[in-house]
Enzyme design. Sequence first.
Site: not given
Ligand code: BJW
Ligand code: ZN
Length: 255
Positions: A107, A125, A133, A155
């Site tokens: 991710q 992601h 753009c 763009c």
């Molecule tokens: C360690 C450690 C060490 C620390 N060793 N471990 C309600 C229910 C279900 C879904 C939804 C909902 N409401 C909205 C949604 C959909 C939404 C969603 O999931 N929201 C939730 C927050 C509820 N999802 C979306 O919108 C997705 N698209 C989609 O669903 O399309 C259909 C749709 C269309 C139209 C409308 C609605 C739906 C797209 C999701 C895109 C997420 N993008 C991001 C940003 C990317 C760009 C950027 O980087 O800036 O991706 S959000 C952010 O979270 C990023 C990450 O990839 C992602 C996941 O985070 P991650 O990697 O898990 O990090 P953390 O910080 O959360 O956790 C870190 C972990 O590491 C912890 O557990 C620590 O303990 C551990 N750790 N040190 C090992 N040393």
């Molecule tokens: Zn453009």
Amino acid sequence: MRATGPEGPLAAIARRLARAEASVCLTGAGVSAESGIPTFRDAATGLWSRFDPEQLASVDGFRNNPNLVWRWYRERVQAVQDARPNPGHIALARLARSLEGFTTVTQNVDDLHERAGSADVVHLHGRLTAYRCLECGTPVQLDLAQRLAAEPPVCAACAGLIRPGVVWFGELLDANLWEQAYAACQQADVMLVVGTSGLVWPAAELPLLARRAGAHVVEVNPEDTELTGWADTCVRGRSGEILPLLADQVERIVS
Ligand code: BJW
Ligand code: ZN
């Protein structure tokens, strides 16, 4: 589900990996934490501790305040530029070399898996190095100076703002990448889930899909997560400490 320290289950996980026809690893921000890249949801140091995530990581957020969002990404471009892969990234690259049919799905938008030697990483992601753009979608190559500029470029085709090529909230994941990740989870005998909170969908669904398709799911994380209940084995600790031990054990078996 068993939650234990690293010593007990690692040998058993290594044996499962060594005899698997296919395996998959899903990584999240935690795998890059030991490289100095903040995770998203750490309350004190996390990337979102100062801002509302929806404000930063969404099309509306970018339209409302493009400079704020651009500068947030600019900080992260600089942080990734300054960072180096940690032993967790390197161990995953070692696992990919040792094992047949090992797929890395991340991710993360950084390139630390690739810099550690992993190939064909599925970036669900998007990537911090890709831009396009906002209006017409044309992909744009930016050099480092442009990526570190104070404001987003425009763009050449339509004068729209250039945005990072990452997946924001409310946006669909790239269908091909999702297919690749989905297929890897369907085929896997073992799935490693490393350093993700499991809060963001649809990526969080992948371990559930793998488990339903028969995979043994292993969580590597210092803390319990939304996915802990779905894991067959939990190894509590940092990926930079656990994964090298696992890679050592796998290499001993397969060599
Ligand atoms: C360690 C450690 C060490 C620390 N060793 N471990 C309600 C229910 C279900 C879904 C939804 C909902 N409401 C909205 C949604 C959909 C939404 C969603 O999931 N929201 C939730 C927050 C509820 N999802 C979306 O919108 C997705 N698209 C989609 O669903 O399309 C259909 C749709 C269309 C139209 C409308 C609605 C739906 C797209 C999701 C895109 C997420 N993008 C991001 C940003 C990317 C760009 C950027 O980087 O800036 O991706 S959000 C952010 O979270 C990023 C990450 O990839 C992602 C996941 O985070 P991650 O990697 O898990 O990090 P953390 O910080 O959360 O956790 C870190 C972990 O590491 C912890 O557990 C620590 O303990 C551990 N750790 N040190 C090992 N040393
Ligand atoms: Zn453009």
